[in-house]
Design a protein around this motif. Structure first.
Motif, PDB file in Angstrom:
ATOM      1  N   HIS A 146       0.893  -1.164   0.000  1.00 37.27           N
ATOM      2  CA  HIS A 146       0.000   0.000   0.000  1.00 37.27           C
ATOM      3  C   HIS A 146       0.935   1.218   0.000  1.00 37.27           C
ATOM      4  O   HIS A 146       1.095   1.889   1.014  1.00 37.27           O
ATOM      5  CB  HIS A 146      -0.880  -0.047   1.251  1.00 37.27           C
ATOM      6  CG  HIS A 146      -2.028   0.909   1.261  1.00 37.27           C
ATOM      7  ND1 HIS A 146      -2.197   1.899   0.317  1.00 37.27           N
ATOM      8  CD2 HIS A 146      -3.069   1.032   2.126  1.00 37.27           C
ATOM      9  CE1 HIS A 146      -3.298   2.584   0.615  1.00 37.27           C
ATOM     10  NE2 HIS A 146      -3.842   2.074   1.691  1.00 37.27           N
TER      11      HIS A 146
ATOM     12  N   ARG B  14      -0.833  -4.928   4.622  1.00 43.88           N
ATOM     13  CA  ARG B  14      -0.029  -4.344   3.538  1.00 43.88           C
ATOM     14  C   ARG B  14       0.569  -3.010   3.982  1.00 43.88           C
ATOM     15  O   ARG B  14       1.616  -2.597   3.502  1.00 43.88           O
ATOM     16  CB  ARG B  14      -0.899  -4.161   2.306  1.00 43.88           C
ATOM     17  CG  ARG B  14      -2.167  -3.339   2.566  1.00 43.88           C
ATOM     18  CD  ARG B  14      -3.160  -3.498   1.440  1.00 43.88           C
ATOM     19  NE  ARG B  14      -4.422  -2.825   1.703  1.00 43.88           N
ATOM     20  CZ  ARG B  14      -5.580  -3.205   1.180  1.00 43.88           C
ATOM     21  NH1 ARG B  14      -5.645  -4.252   0.404  1.00 43.88           N
ATOM     22  NH2 ARG B  14      -6.682  -2.542   1.437  1.00 43.88           N
TER      23      ARG B  14
ATOM     24  N   ARG C 191      -4.906  -1.849  12.398  1.00 47.98           N
ATOM     25  CA  ARG C 191      -6.241  -2.415  12.619  1.00 47.98           C
ATOM     26  C   ARG C 191      -6.180  -3.949  12.601  1.00 47.98           C
ATOM     27  O   ARG C 191      -5.420  -4.523  11.820  1.00 47.98           O
ATOM     28  CB  ARG C 191      -7.170  -1.937  11.495  1.00 47.98           C
ATOM     29  CG  ARG C 191      -8.600  -2.400  11.596  1.00 47.98           C
ATOM     30  CD  ARG C 191      -9.433  -1.749  10.494  1.00 47.98           C
ATOM     31  NE  ARG C 191      -9.035  -2.212   9.173  1.00 47.98           N
ATOM     32  CZ  ARG C 191      -9.528  -3.286   8.564  1.00 47.98           C
ATOM     33  NH1 ARG C 191     -10.459  -4.011   9.171  1.00 47.98           N
ATOM     34  NH2 ARG C 191      -9.125  -3.647   7.362  1.00 47.98           N
TER      35      ARG C 191
ATOM     36  N   GLN D 194      -7.322  -6.964  11.110  1.00 49.55           N
ATOM     37  CA  GLN D 194      -7.965  -7.164   9.800  1.00 49.55           C
ATOM     38  C   GLN D 194      -8.843  -8.403   9.836  1.00 49.55           C
ATOM     39  O   GLN D 194      -8.493  -9.440   9.269  1.00 49.55           O
ATOM     40  CB  GLN D 194      -6.885  -7.295   8.723  1.00 49.55           C
ATOM     41  CG  GLN D 194      -5.863  -6.175   8.765  1.00 49.55           C
ATOM     42  CD  GLN D 194      -5.872  -5.310   7.528  1.00 49.55           C
ATOM     43  OE1 GLN D 194      -6.113  -5.787   6.436  1.00 49.55           O
ATOM     44  NE2 GLN D 194      -5.630  -4.027   7.710  1.00 49.55           N
TER      45      GLN D 194
HETATM   46  C1  NCD Z   1      -5.589   0.447   5.335  1.00 45.45           C
HETATM   47  C2  NCD Z   1      -5.819  -0.485   4.167  1.00 45.45           C
HETATM   48  O1  NCD Z   1      -6.853  -0.454   3.526  1.00 45.45           O
HETATM   49  O2  NCD Z   1      -4.912  -1.251   3.917  1.00 45.45           O
HETATM   50  N1  NCD Z   1      -6.441   1.546   5.388  1.00 45.45           N
HETATM   51  C3  NCD Z   1      -6.238   2.612   4.601  1.00 45.45           C
HETATM   52  O3  NCD Z   1      -5.864   2.525   3.442  1.00 45.45           O
HETATM   53  N2  NCD Z   1      -6.426   3.804   5.174  1.00 45.45           N
HETATM   54  C4  NCD Z   1      -5.515  -0.268   6.617  1.00 45.45           C
HETATM   55  C5  NCD Z   1      -6.706  -1.023   7.079  1.00 45.45           C
HETATM   56  O4  NCD Z   1      -7.663  -1.277   6.338  1.00 45.45           O
HETATM   57  O5  NCD Z   1      -6.681  -1.418   8.248  1.00 45.45           O
END
Ligand code: NCD
Length: 316
Positions: free
Chosen positions: A136, A169, A223, A225
């Motif tokens: 990411h 990610r 978070r 997941q």
């Molecule tokens: C993250 C993701 O989608 O990877 N969030 C984001 O892009 N702000 C992290 C997550 O979903 O916990």
């Protein structure tokens, strides 16, 4: 070298000087955004398509806003309603969109590697907005910019990444970026949420929050997941919060000026105490969101410059 890439698929292929170039440009966009200065000429005449095959709030919104601030024509594909639901493959969808001649394609997908594959099939610039558990890149870049602005530098910092690292990610891209910039990285997680092969990452590993947080400059929470878990990773959310949730007592082990980060969306009371998340003296979570727009503006600006240079070379 400045920034030579054709796509932004991950942090892995980037050189530290490319990261710095992008962050410097993003920093100036952040200041312009605060002053309300628009730059609608930068992507004028270009078409940006956002394809999100997974839910997103801030990433999709900030890519859309970034494109619009720079003058692109932005289209959001509602993937829930697309022909993917009728059985069309990712590649067929990509080829269809490619035939419409977009210039920038922003893609989020639940499978690791899907965005790289797609980039090989189209002839526009592709930006990875998160692929499975893989990368990411814009999240790691916005985290880096937030850290650099809060701490005045992006090297020789002690940074703890805590929680569900195995499914993240965000953690992978951050480990690569912060490692390239020569920081000390600590990973803190229960053994069930620590990725395999962690020994090759060049990081320190802790199971205990109090030990892992000792004297760090930055505390990055992740978070849980749940959508990527098939049960059995944690005993209960209550127990998880007790051992791994960031509260004032655990944060007291970090440096007194340590900053607290979270990519969002947050599970308050699971990985982070709501009071800490809202403490404007410690938490930079809102700055992360703000820097997200600036970083995505910078990324699309640089890719568009490279694309225009390449097209010019073909015409000449
Ligand atoms: C993250 C993701 O989608 O990877 N969030 C984001 O892009 N702000 C992290 C997550 O979903 O916990």
């Amino acid at each position: 070298m400045t920034f030579r890439a054709k796509h932004l698929l991950g942090i892995e292929p980037l050189h530290p000087t490319e990261i710095t170039t992008l962050l410097d440009l993003a920093d100036s966009y952040a200041e312009h955004n605060r002053r309300g200065v628009a730059h609608r000429d930068v992507l004028a005449g270009l078409t940006q398509i956002n394809m999100f095959f997974e839910n997103s709030t801030r990433t999709q919104a900030s890519f859309e806003l970034a494109g619009k601030r720079l003058g692109a024509d932005v289209m959001n594909m509602g993937m829930q309603a697309s022909s993917i639901k009728k059985g069309e493959t990712l590649i067929d969808t990509a080829l269809t969109l490619n035939a419409m001649r977009p210039d920038l394609l922003v893609v989020r997908h639940p499978h690791s590697g899907a965005v790289d594959l797609l980039a090989q099939k189209v002839n526009c610039a592709v930006l990875n907005a998160g692929d499975g558990k893989h990368e990411h890149p814009t999240q790691a870049l916005l985290d880096a910019l937030t850290i650099r602005r809060a701490k005045g530098r992006l090297h020789r910092l002690s940074i703890a990444i805590c929680g569900d690292i195995a499914h993240s990610r965000v953690a992978r891209s951050n480990i690569m970026l912060l490692g390239k910039m020569e920081n000390r990285i600590r990973l803190i997680a229960p053994p069930t949420l620590m990725p395999s092969g962690v020994a090759d990452f060049g990081v320190e590993v802790f199971e205990n929050m109090e030990e892992g947080l000792k004297d760090v400059d930055v505390v990055m929470m992740l978070r849980l997941q749940k959508e990527r878990m098939d049960g059995g990773f944690i005993p209960s959310e209550r127990e998880y919060f007790h051992r791994y949730g960031l509260d004032a007592a655990k944060l007291a082990h970090a440096k007194s000026d340590a900053i607290v980060m979270h990519p969002g969306p947050m599970n308050r009371g699971v990985e982070i105490d709501g009071t800490i998340a809202d403490d404007i003296n410690r938490s930079v979570i809102q700055e992360q969101v703000e820097m997200g727009v600036a970083v995505r503006m910078a990324a699309m600006d640089l890719l568009a410059q490279n694309m225009r240079a390449e097209r010019k070379a073909v015409i000449v």
